[in-house]
Structure formats: C-alpha cells, structure tokens
Design an enzyme around this catalytic site. Structure first.
Site, PDB file in Angstrom:
ATOM      1  CD1 TRP A   1      -0.100  -1.656   3.048  1.00  0.00           C
ATOM      2  CD2 TRP A   1       0.801   0.383   3.252  1.00  0.00           C
ATOM      3  NE1 TRP A   1       0.763  -1.686   4.118  1.00  0.00           N
ATOM      4  CE2 TRP A   1       1.334  -0.444   4.262  1.00  0.00           C
ATOM      5  CE3 TRP A   1       1.234   1.706   3.189  1.00  0.00           C
ATOM      6  CZ2 TRP A   1       2.268  -0.005   5.200  1.00  0.00           C
ATOM      7  CZ3 TRP A   1       2.172   2.149   4.116  1.00  0.00           C
ATOM      8  CH2 TRP A   1       2.673   1.303   5.104  1.00  0.00           C
TER       9      TRP A   1
ATOM     10  CG  HIS B   1      -2.843  -2.928  -4.699  1.00  0.00           C
ATOM     11  ND1 HIS B   1      -1.826  -2.690  -3.805  1.00  0.00           N
ATOM     12  CD2 HIS B   1      -2.790  -1.895  -5.593  1.00  0.00           C
ATOM     13  CE1 HIS B   1      -1.192  -1.582  -4.145  1.00  0.00           C
ATOM     14  NE2 HIS B   1      -1.743  -1.078  -5.227  1.00  0.00           N
ATOM     15  CB  ALA B   2      -1.935  -3.644   0.326  1.00  0.00           C
TER      16      ALA B   2
ATOM     17  N   GLY C   1       6.857  -6.119  -0.552  1.00  0.00           N
ATOM     18  CA  GLY C   1       6.214  -6.128   0.760  1.00  0.00           C
ATOM     19  C   GLY C   1       7.176  -6.605   1.823  1.00  0.00           C
ATOM     20  CB  SER C   2       6.484  -7.687   5.230  1.00  0.00           C
ATOM     21  OG  SER C   2       5.527  -8.696   4.983  1.00  0.00           O
TER      22      SER C   2
ATOM     23  CD  GLU D   1      12.621  -4.989  -5.828  1.00  0.00           C
ATOM     24  OE1 GLU D   1      13.354  -4.709  -4.864  1.00  0.00           O
ATOM     25  OE2 GLU D   1      13.038  -5.037  -6.999  1.00  0.00           O
TER      26      GLU D   1
ATOM     27  CB  CYS E   1      11.221  -0.375   0.819  1.00  0.00           C
ATOM     28  SG  CYS E   1      11.112   0.247  -0.859  1.00  0.00           S
TER      29      CYS E   1
HETATM   30  P1  NAP Z   1       2.922  -6.931   3.599  1.00  0.00           P
HETATM   31  O1  NAP Z   1       2.097  -7.140   4.791  1.00  0.00           O
HETATM   32  O2  NAP Z   1       3.945  -7.925   3.257  1.00  0.00           O
HETATM   33  O3  NAP Z   1       1.909  -6.706   2.396  1.00  0.00           O
HETATM   34  C1  NAP Z   1       2.338  -6.606   1.070  1.00  0.00           C
HETATM   35  C2  NAP Z   1       1.428  -7.425   0.184  1.00  0.00           C
HETATM   36  O4  NAP Z   1       1.614  -8.805   0.461  1.00  0.00           O
HETATM   37  C3  NAP Z   1      -0.054  -7.156   0.416  1.00  0.00           C
HETATM   38  O5  NAP Z   1      -0.726  -7.258  -0.812  1.00  0.00           O
HETATM   39  C4  NAP Z   1      -0.458  -8.265   1.357  1.00  0.00           C
HETATM   40  O6  NAP Z   1      -1.829  -8.557   1.309  1.00  0.00           O
HETATM   41  C5  NAP Z   1       0.357  -9.414   0.810  1.00  0.00           C
HETATM   42  N1  NAP Z   1       0.643 -10.469   1.763  1.00  0.00           N
HETATM   43  C6  NAP Z   1       0.858 -10.373   3.087  1.00  0.00           C
HETATM   44  N2  NAP Z   1       1.126 -11.574   3.610  1.00  0.00           N
HETATM   45  C7  NAP Z   1       1.075 -12.458   2.597  1.00  0.00           C
HETATM   46  C8  NAP Z   1       1.248 -13.879   2.500  1.00  0.00           C
HETATM   47  N3  NAP Z   1       1.551 -14.613   3.570  1.00  0.00           N
HETATM   48  N4  NAP Z   1       1.120 -14.461   1.293  1.00  0.00           N
HETATM   49  C9  NAP Z   1       0.824 -13.729   0.210  1.00  0.00           C
HETATM   50  N5  NAP Z   1       0.643 -12.397   0.238  1.00  0.00           N
HETATM   51  C10 NAP Z   1       0.767 -11.770   1.409  1.00  0.00           C
HETATM   52  O7  NAP Z   1       3.718  -5.569   3.635  1.00  0.00           O
HETATM   53  P2  NAP Z   1       3.360  -4.265   4.377  1.00  0.00           P
HETATM   54  O8  NAP Z   1       3.750  -4.416   5.794  1.00  0.00           O
HETATM   55  O9  NAP Z   1       1.991  -3.843   4.054  1.00  0.00           O
HETATM   56  O10 NAP Z   1       4.372  -3.279   3.601  1.00  0.00           O
HETATM   57  C11 NAP Z   1       5.501  -2.815   4.165  1.00  0.00           C
HETATM   58  C12 NAP Z   1       6.735  -3.643   3.817  1.00  0.00           C
HETATM   59  O11 NAP Z   1       6.956  -3.613   2.413  1.00  0.00           O
HETATM   60  C13 NAP Z   1       7.949  -3.023   4.433  1.00  0.00           C
HETATM   61  O12 NAP Z   1       8.793  -4.014   4.940  1.00  0.00           O
HETATM   62  C14 NAP Z   1       8.604  -2.320   3.261  1.00  0.00           C
HETATM   63  O13 NAP Z   1       9.973  -2.077   3.420  1.00  0.00           O
HETATM   64  C15 NAP Z   1       8.299  -3.243   2.151  1.00  0.00           C
HETATM   65  N6  NAP Z   1       8.424  -2.563   0.865  1.00  0.00           N
HETATM   66  C16 NAP Z   1       9.454  -2.895   0.052  1.00  0.00           C
HETATM   67  C17 NAP Z   1       9.638  -2.238  -1.148  1.00  0.00           C
HETATM   68  C18 NAP Z   1      10.777  -2.569  -2.076  1.00  0.00           C
HETATM   69  O14 NAP Z   1      10.735  -2.160  -3.225  1.00  0.00           O
HETATM   70  N7  NAP Z   1      11.771  -3.308  -1.644  1.00  0.00           N
HETATM   71  C19 NAP Z   1       8.740  -1.241  -1.515  1.00  0.00           C
HETATM   72  C20 NAP Z   1       7.708  -0.929  -0.660  1.00  0.00           C
HETATM   73  C21 NAP Z   1       7.548  -1.615   0.535  1.00  0.00           C
HETATM   74  P3  NAP Z   1      -2.823  -8.055   2.499  1.00  0.00           P
HETATM   75  O15 NAP Z   1      -2.800  -6.563   2.455  1.00  0.00           O
HETATM   76  O16 NAP Z   1      -4.133  -8.628   2.100  1.00  0.00           O
HETATM   77  O17 NAP Z   1      -2.276  -8.597   3.770  1.00  0.00           O
END
Ligand code: NAP
Length: 465
Positions: free
Chosen positions: A136, A161-162, A212-213, A234, A268
């Site tokens: 998001w 998407h998130a 994402g995470s 990423e 990130c």
């Molecule tokens: P997140 O919880 O990992 O969510 C990202 C996406 O993954 C969402 O669409 C989420 O869906 C989905 N997701 C979550 N758990 C999952 C699973 N077990 N299996 C499949 N899909 C899953 O990340 P966040 O906490 O919202 O975002 C922040 C993180 O993203 C931070 O660590 C940040 O550094 C990282 N990030 C990295 C970059 C890069 O380019 N390296 C860029 C931006 C952000 P739901 O929303 O439905 O849970």
C-alpha cells in the site's frame, strides 16, 4: 485483514469490499490465460500505443487518484500527485524504450561458429501471466513499475493489491481497460493474502513479483519454489545514511530529513540509520533534529502537510513498540518519541530522532516503518561500514563524502543493491532497483527489470538455416 478503505487520518471506515469468490477468481485466471495467448503476438508498436494511452489517461486523472490514495493510506496529497506523475513518466519511458531493451542479442561470431551454428540469436519472449502482490505504501507506483515493463514485454498481469487500498486497485484495472487493453491483460483480484497460494499454483500463472514484508516474501517464494516458478522479491530495508568527515553537512542534514520522512516514513528505501563521523556529528545532529522538528504533521489532504498519519493502526503500534524498546534500553529521543499531541484522531506519530543506539535494541536490526531515525556517532569509515552492514537488509545506501577513495571503498564494501553519493536514494525508470540479503532478489526498472519476466530464448540455426 478485511478489504476496506479506512481513512488513516481519522480511523473512519469508508467502504468495505467482499473478497472475490473462488469461482470468479478461476474465471479471471482463465481470462488472463486466454488474453496472453493473443496479446503475446502483438508487436511493440501496438503495446506502446496502449501504454501511452494509459499514461495519458493517468495524467488526466492525477488529481482524483491522488486524493483516493491519500484517503486510503494517508500520504500527503502533494506527494500522491508526484507519485502519479512518476508513473506517467515510467509508462512513457517503457513505451518508448522496450523494443530497444528487448532487441535480439547477437552472440560473438566466434561463439556462434564454435557452437556449430550458421547463425544464432537470443530473443526475449514473454513468460505469460504474472501475479503481482503489491503493498500500500506507493499504491500506484509499485504496481506501475512492474506492469509497464511486463505489459511491454508481452506478459499479462494479475494484481493482488494490499487489502487497505482497494479503490486504487480497482482504479488501475479500470485505467488499463479504458486505455483499450484487450480484456484480461490487466485484472485486479480483490482477494485476501490467504487466497494467493491457490492463484500462484494455478497452471496458467507463470511467475510472480512481490513487494512487501519479509514474511509475505517468504510465503510467496516458498510456493513459487515448490511450483518452480520465477519470482522477483522487493522486501524491506533499513538503509544506512553515512555522513563522513568531508561531507557538506548542511545539505546532508536537509536531505536526511526528506530521506527519512518521505511517504510518512513508510518507504522501503527511506534512509533509516544515520551514521555520522564524529568530526561533523554535532553539526549534523543539530541541523537534522531542527529539520525534523520543523515538519508540519497533520491532515494529509492539506497542501502544507509534510507528514501525515501512518497507514494502519497496527503499523503505528509496531513503530511505538520499537521506539519504546529502544528508550527502555537507554536510547535518547532528541525529538518526538511519542504520538503528537495535536492530533487526537488518526494514526499519527511525531517525527523522531533517537540517539545512543546499541546493538541490543530491536531498532538496531529491525526496520522502523515510520518517521523514526536512529543516529550513530562513528569514529571512521571502518566503523560506519561495520554498522551499515550489520543488518539483515541490503536494499540501498546513501553516502555523503567528497573523498574519492572513500567512494571507491563504499562501492566495494556496502552490502546493498544501490549506493547513492551526496543525495538520497530514489527509483528512476532508467536505473535498476532492488536489493540483496533479506531485502529480496531480482531487479525492477531499466533493462534489468523488463528482462526479469522474459524467456531469453536461444535460437540456433544449423548449416543452411
Ligand atoms: P505486507 O504485509 O507484506 O503486504 C504486502 C502485500 O503482500 C499485500 O498485498 C499483502 O496482502 C500481501 N501479503 C501479506 N502476507 C502475505 C502472504 N503470507 N502471502 C501472500 N501475500 C501476502 O507488507 P506491508 O507491511 O503492508 O508493507 C511494508 C513492507 O513492504 C515493508 O517491509 C517495506 O519495506 C516493504 N516494501 C518494500 C519495497 C521494495 O521495493 N523493496 C517497496 C515498498 C515496501 P494483504 O494486504 O491482504 O495482507
């Protein structure tokens, strides 16, 4: 996590969405598979026409989609408009460059002869349906930087998407449809993360990209590994920001503020750990803390706001835990360290600088996803590099120095996917973007990004071929 638009500036739920039932998900998969069979045979000119049309539409929609993003995840509206503009630029960049980036490669004549061929080429063909699991924090940009190259390469996209940015997710599907893309080339699946595995295992899905995470990355990569499907990840980052003895301290401090609080601190590639040479530490600290104090925290729809709320209540709770752990173990808050008093509603957190950090504190090794900086005094470049690399992450890095020898050393020794000197890390269409270690693998943007979801096909012609 429910699929819903909840305004982080107020905590108010604006709209909730039912997840797509599994029979409709299967239907979308079939549509995507069929779309790819047709779309993969289109030429670059047609793909560029469609992508340029989508870019024009997005440009026209900027004010509206910026407000949608701000309502869904709280970024200052001026930053949301800048995000839309960045997407337009990247779409046009790929529309213009993709054909050149994916032109046939011609191996050396001696190597062709050695292989027994009369001629040989490497041709970049699309992989197929690519699943994009996106976060998001940059709800347009994260998607576009995947979709623009993927579509230009002849792939088709499924977006999961998130769950807190459903309106932006639906806007994206609508954007590509309005641009004239054939049915099924870009589809949004409003599904929870628990439904991702089934989609990824579907035979029609060829590959996946996730931003994402770390837990989400691990989960998707495990399934993809089991299915032997290509992935790009990423993930998180805790980028170091080195300010060395010869730095322009004033510029370094001013840039540090932006580098830390951009996107309400939820980027990130935000600089998160500030490692400052002892000779310039006091001067940098004073300017940096003053700059963080001067920021305007408030309603993200207000044009004058620098820092809006965190995107989710849980995100703020996680950040508060990290700060409290550090303060409890002896860190000093030079500013912030609490919720701001002025905002009674919403998920705000005050811009914070923590000093006296030790390796025992969680924040030393974990990512602070919000406007919280950690400040370290270092004796020399050796110590700076040691702390910079003492992290599971390796996304990017920033170094302020005028010393060429120090620059050479940093390029050699920093464990990161990028080293940015005398400026802050940012993504650009023409430069590769991605990390090492637990920040993930693979690259987005530039020629590297577009080739990630291609089949580099060896075409070999025997005698007479
Ligand atoms: P997140 O919880 O990992 O969510 C990202 C996406 O993954 C969402 O669409 C989420 O869906 C989905 N997701 C979550 N758990 C999952 C699973 N077990 N299996 C499949 N899909 C899953 O990340 P966040 O906490 O919202 O975002 C922040 C993180 O993203 C931070 O660590 C940040 O550094 C990282 N990030 C990295 C970059 C890069 O380019 N390296 C860029 C931006 C952000 P739901 O929303 O439905 O849970």
């Amino acid at each position: 996590m429910p699929i819903a638009t909840v305004d982080p500036a107020t905590g108010e739920t604006i709209e909730t969405f039912e997840p797509l039932p599994s029979d409709q998900v299967r239907q979308r998969l079939a549509t995507a598979g069929a779309a790819h069979e047709r779309y993969r045979t289109t030429g670059f000119a047609e793909r560029a026409r469609l992508l340029n049309r989508a870019a024009d539409l997005l440009e026209q929609d900027t004010a509206d989609i910026a407000r949608t993003m701000t309502t869904e995840m709280g970024k200052p509206v001026k930053a949301a408009r800048a995000e839309a503009a960045k997407c337009v630029k990247a779409m046009r960049w790929y529309a213009e460059r993709a054909e050149g980036l994916l032109a046939d490669e011609h191996p050396d004549a001696a190597d062709v002869e050695d292989s027994g061929a009369s001629r040989a080429v490497v041709r970049y063909r699309p992989l197929g349906v690519v699943l994009a699991v996106m976060p998001w924090n940059f709800p347009l940009w994260q998607v576009i930087r995947f979709a623009a190259p993927a579509l230009m390469a002849g792939n088709v996209a499924l977006l999961k998407h998130a769950s807190n940015v459903p309106r932006t997710a639906l806007y994206l599907q609508d954007l590509f449809a309005r641009a004239g893309y054939p049915d099924g080339c870009f589809q949004t699946l409003l599904i929870g993360s628990d439904a991702v595995e089934d989609v990824l295992r579907d035979r029609r899905v060829a590959a996946a990209t996730l931003t994402g995470s770390e837990p989400a990355g691990r989960s998707v990569a495990s399934t993809a590994g089991d299915e032997i499907k290509k992935t790009v990840l990423e993930l998180g980052g805790s980028d170091p920001y080195l300010v060395l003895a010869s730095a322009d301290v004033e510029r370094a401090a001013a840039t540090a503020v932006t580098a830390r609080v951009q996107n309400n601190g939820q980027s990130c590639i935000a600089a998160k750990r500030f490692l400052v040479h002892t000779d310039v530490y006091d001067a940098f600290r004073d300017r940096f803390v003053a700059g963080m104090r001067e920021l305007t925290v408030g309603d993200p729809m207000d044009e004058d706001t620098d820092v809006g709320p965190l995107s989710t209540e849980q995100g703020r709770a996680d950040l508060e835990e990290l700060v409290e752990d550090a303060l409890g173990r002896g860190a000093t808050a030079l500013c912030g360290g609490t919720r701001p008093k002025e905002q009674e509603r919403g998920w705000f957190y005050a811009p914070t600088v923590l000093a006296d950090i030790t390796p025992q504190m969680r924040i030393h090794r974990e990512e602070a996803f919000g406007p919280v900086a950690t400040l370290y005094r270092v004796a020399d470049l050796d110590e700076a590099l040691e702390i910079a690399n003492d992290t599971p992450f390796g996304l990017s890095s920033n170094v302020w120095t005028r010393d060429e020898a120090e620059m050479t050393r940093c390029v050699r020794d920093l464990q990161a996917g990028g080293v940015f000197f005398n400026g802050m890390t940012a993504s650009h269409p023409g430069l590769p973007f991605g990390g090492v270690k637990r920040s993930g693998y693979g690259r987005e943007l530039s020629g590297h990004g577009i080739r990630e979801f291609c089949n580099a096909t060896t075409v070999w012609y025997g005698a007479g071929g």
